[in-house]
Write an enzyme that holds these catalytic residues in place. Sequence first.
Site, PDB file in Angstrom:
ATOM      1  N   LEU A  70       0.849  -1.057   0.058  1.00  0.00           N
ATOM      2  CA  LEU A  70      -0.002   0.069   0.184  1.00  0.00           C
ATOM      3  C   LEU A  70       0.790   1.332  -0.118  1.00  0.00           C
ATOM      4  O   LEU A  70       1.934   1.391   0.734  1.00  0.00           O
ATOM      5  CB  LEU A  70      -0.900  -0.004   1.278  1.00  0.00           C
ATOM      6  CG  LEU A  70      -1.648   1.302   1.382  1.00  0.00           C
ATOM      7  CD1 LEU A  70      -2.727   1.404   0.512  1.00  0.00           C
ATOM      8  CD2 LEU A  70      -2.240   1.425   2.780  1.00  0.00           C
ATOM      9  N   LEU A  72       1.667   4.209   1.389  1.00  0.00           N
ATOM     10  CA  LEU A  72       1.416   4.530   2.838  1.00  0.00           C
ATOM     11  C   LEU A  72       0.897   6.249   2.956  1.00  0.00           C
ATOM     12  O   LEU A  72       0.347   6.502   3.878  1.00  0.00           O
ATOM     13  CB  LEU A  72       2.577   4.344   3.708  1.00  0.00           C
ATOM     14  CG  LEU A  72       2.667   2.791   4.067  1.00  0.00           C
ATOM     15  CD1 LEU A  72       3.858   2.589   4.882  1.00  0.00           C
ATOM     16  CD2 LEU A  72       1.339   2.286   4.975  1.00  0.00           C
ATOM     17  N   GLU A 118      -0.468  -9.147  -0.826  1.00  0.00           N
ATOM     18  CA  GLU A 118      -1.933  -9.538  -0.968  1.00  0.00           C
ATOM     19  C   GLU A 118      -2.108  -9.473  -2.888  1.00  0.00           C
ATOM     20  O   GLU A 118      -2.921 -10.540  -2.994  1.00  0.00           O
ATOM     21  CB  GLU A 118      -2.696  -8.397  -0.746  1.00  0.00           C
ATOM     22  CG  GLU A 118      -2.647  -8.274   1.065  1.00  0.00           C
ATOM     23  CD  GLU A 118      -3.513  -7.131   1.593  1.00  0.00           C
ATOM     24  OE1 GLU A 118      -3.124  -6.237   1.409  1.00  0.00           O
ATOM     25  OE2 GLU A 118      -4.534  -7.480   2.407  1.00  0.00           O
ATOM     26  N   GLU A 138       2.135  -4.905   8.177  1.00  0.00           N
ATOM     27  CA  GLU A 138       0.942  -4.152   8.882  1.00  0.00           C
ATOM     28  C   GLU A 138       0.991  -3.922  10.176  1.00  0.00           C
ATOM     29  O   GLU A 138       0.875  -2.941  10.833  1.00  0.00           O
ATOM     30  CB  GLU A 138      -0.399  -4.755   8.304  1.00  0.00           C
ATOM     31  CG  GLU A 138      -0.915  -4.577   6.846  1.00  0.00           C
ATOM     32  CD  GLU A 138      -0.146  -5.634   5.784  1.00  0.00           C
ATOM     33  OE1 GLU A 138       0.912  -6.182   6.361  1.00  0.00           O
ATOM     34  OE2 GLU A 138      -0.506  -5.554   4.631  1.00  0.00           O
TER      35      GLU A 138
HETATM   36  C1  1HE Z   1       7.046   3.965  -0.201  1.00  0.00           C
HETATM   37  C2  1HE Z   1       6.633   2.776   0.037  1.00  0.00           C
HETATM   38  C3  1HE Z   1       5.144   2.605   0.544  1.00  0.00           C
HETATM   39  C4  1HE Z   1       8.515   2.903  -0.383  1.00  0.00           C
HETATM   40  N1  1HE Z   1       4.505   3.851   0.490  1.00  0.00           N
HETATM   41  N2  1HE Z   1       6.102   5.151  -0.356  1.00  0.00           N
HETATM   42  N3  1HE Z   1       4.328  -1.157   3.121  1.00  0.00           N
HETATM   43  C5  1HE Z   1       5.420  -1.200   3.879  1.00  0.00           C
HETATM   44  O1  1HE Z   1       5.465  -1.004   5.150  1.00  0.00           O
HETATM   45  C6  1HE Z   1       7.097  -1.277   3.173  1.00  0.00           C
HETATM   46  C7  1HE Z   1       7.872   0.086   3.347  1.00  0.00           C
HETATM   47  N4  1HE Z   1       8.635   0.235   2.353  1.00  0.00           N
HETATM   48  C8  1HE Z   1       9.909  -0.428   2.776  1.00  0.00           C
HETATM   49  O2  1HE Z   1       9.884  -1.007   3.739  1.00  0.00           O
HETATM   50  C9  1HE Z   1      11.089  -0.067   1.848  1.00  0.00           C
HETATM   51  O3  1HE Z   1      10.889   0.915   1.187  1.00  0.00           O
HETATM   52  C10 1HE Z   1      11.522  -1.207   0.684  1.00  0.00           C
HETATM   53  C11 1HE Z   1      12.122  -2.444   1.720  1.00  0.00           C
HETATM   54  C12 1HE Z   1      10.164  -1.704   0.180  1.00  0.00           C
HETATM   55  C13 1HE Z   1      12.391  -0.724  -0.226  1.00  0.00           C
HETATM   56  O4  1HE Z   1      13.574  -0.257   0.621  1.00  0.00           O
HETATM   57  P1  1HE Z   1      14.435   0.664  -0.366  1.00  0.00           P
HETATM   58  O5  1HE Z   1      15.611   1.142   0.589  1.00  0.00           O
HETATM   59  O6  1HE Z   1      14.882   0.061  -1.609  1.00  0.00           O
HETATM   60  O7  1HE Z   1      13.916   2.188  -0.723  1.00  0.00           O
HETATM   61  P2  1HE Z   1      13.369   3.114   0.307  1.00  0.00           P
HETATM   62  O8  1HE Z   1      14.345   4.214   0.220  1.00  0.00           O
HETATM   63  O9  1HE Z   1      12.760   3.010   1.399  1.00  0.00           O
HETATM   64  O10 1HE Z   1      12.155   3.901  -0.589  1.00  0.00           O
HETATM   65  C14 1HE Z   1      12.183   4.488  -1.649  1.00  0.00           C
HETATM   66  C15 1HE Z   1      11.069   5.688  -1.878  1.00  0.00           C
HETATM   67  O11 1HE Z   1       9.975   4.799  -1.951  1.00  0.00           O
HETATM   68  C16 1HE Z   1      10.852   6.352  -0.693  1.00  0.00           C
HETATM   69  O12 1HE Z   1      10.373   7.754  -1.086  1.00  0.00           O
HETATM   70  P3  1HE Z   1      11.433   8.976  -1.299  1.00  0.00           P
HETATM   71  O13 1HE Z   1      10.444  10.063  -1.687  1.00  0.00           O
HETATM   72  O14 1HE Z   1      12.042   9.246   0.056  1.00  0.00           O
HETATM   73  O15 1HE Z   1      12.246   8.487  -2.424  1.00  0.00           O
HETATM   74  C17 1HE Z   1      10.026   5.664   0.241  1.00  0.00           C
HETATM   75  O16 1HE Z   1       9.123   6.566   0.971  1.00  0.00           O
HETATM   76  C18 1HE Z   1       8.935   5.259  -0.922  1.00  0.00           C
HETATM   77  N5  1HE Z   1       8.189   4.163  -0.684  1.00  0.00           N
HETATM   78  N6  1HE Z   1       7.660   2.141   0.106  1.00  0.00           N
HETATM   79  C19 1HE Z   1       4.796   4.994   0.050  1.00  0.00           C
HETATM   80  N7  1HE Z   1       4.629   1.382   0.985  1.00  0.00           N
HETATM   81  C20 1HE Z   1      -4.265  -2.716   1.355  1.00  0.00           C
HETATM   82  S1  1HE Z   1      -3.933  -2.739   2.747  1.00  0.00           S
HETATM   83  C21 1HE Z   1      -2.215  -2.970   2.537  1.00  0.00           C
HETATM   84  C22 1HE Z   1      -1.363  -2.444   3.690  1.00  0.00           C
HETATM   85  C23 1HE Z   1      -0.133  -2.563   3.419  1.00  0.00           C
HETATM   86  O17 1HE Z   1       0.474  -2.694   2.370  1.00  0.00           O
HETATM   87  S2  1HE Z   1       0.994  -2.149   4.788  1.00  0.00           S
HETATM   88  C24 1HE Z   1       2.770  -2.534   4.182  1.00  0.00           C
HETATM   89  C25 1HE Z   1       3.080  -1.088   3.306  1.00  0.00           C
END
Ligand code: 1HE
Length: 264
Positions: A70, A72, A118, A138
């Site tokens: 998602l 976020l 998902e 989550e």
């Molecule tokens: C995002 C998101 C996101 C990255 N929403 N912006 N999902 C999570 O909790 C996973 C969150 N993401 C991470 O843990 C990491 O980003 C990753 C392991 C996937 C990748 O790490 P990395 O080091 O390659 O990338 P990064 O530096 O963390 O992220 C690059 C950019 O993507 C950064 O933005 P920027 O503007 O600083 O460059 C991040 O903020 C952005 N980004 N993931 C928004 N998820 C229908 S309900 C489902 C509920 C869920 O899915 S909860 C799980 C959400």
Amino acid sequence: MNTANTIDAQNLVLLEIDGPIATITLNRPKKRNALSLEVIHRLEECFASLPATVKVAILTGAGEHFSAGLDLTSLTESTSFEGIQQSRAWYDAFARIQFGRVPVIGVLHGAVVGGGLELASSLHIRVAEESTYFGLPEGQRGIFLGGGGSVRVSKLIGFSRVTEMMLTGHVVGATEGHAIGLAHYVTPAGDGLAKARELAERVASNAPLSNFAILNALPLIAEQPMSHGLMTEALMATVTQEAPEAKERINDFLQKRAKKVEPS
Ligand code: 1HE
């Protein structure tokens, strides 16, 4: 290759068509293919608009990760009612994929987390490159599954494993994911797409009515009480075997013109 790329102006989702195989790519690599509502809508449109010539689809993600789940940023100001509507939009899109006309093969790599898992669980076949890791963060984010994962991921690996992953943040690697049923195949890095194409060619060579029954009757039967399931199966079996294409294929085997079943 016949390339069409007309899904949306921002190119959030790419579509390439090569004969019977469509390749659909989540294309937000800078945001790790985080799933905004816009991406979900484009994905649904993409599957809904596949031409009849397409018999099978491959879904993958651009960049290092399949999907970070998602987006976020969409949660920071949403109300409860908007949250429910958002979940329903995801359910519609993923149902379009899971119960659609064409089987879908996922090529997974890097993060397949939260909503990304998902989405992956709504695909029919999952090929995981060695870099793949599955997670349900989550619990750590203070939210809950909302894209159908409570149902679909639990059906794949059992609700006890989902409970443990969500409570502890346990991240499952490709090999463990394969062992517990999150992936059907594991490949070396960069080989996922080739493996998916090999599988896609096999899937596309099945009778369309058999593929329809596999996608639509099988999950229904799994939900039905035994007596209903057996009746649904018998009806579906009759419909498929009565089709001229089935008669032709069976005749080909009996006439020694069809391939035998061989160990892989
Ligand atoms: C995002 C998101 C996101 C990255 N929403 N912006 N999902 C999570 O909790 C996973 C969150 N993401 C991470 O843990 C990491 O980003 C990753 C392991 C996937 C990748 O790490 P990395 O080091 O390659 O990338 P990064 O530096 O963390 O992220 C690059 C950019 O993507 C950064 O933005 P920027 O503007 O600083 O460059 C991040 O903020 C952005 N980004 N993931 C928004 N998820 C229908 S309900 C489902 C509920 C869920 O899915 S909860 C799980 C959400």
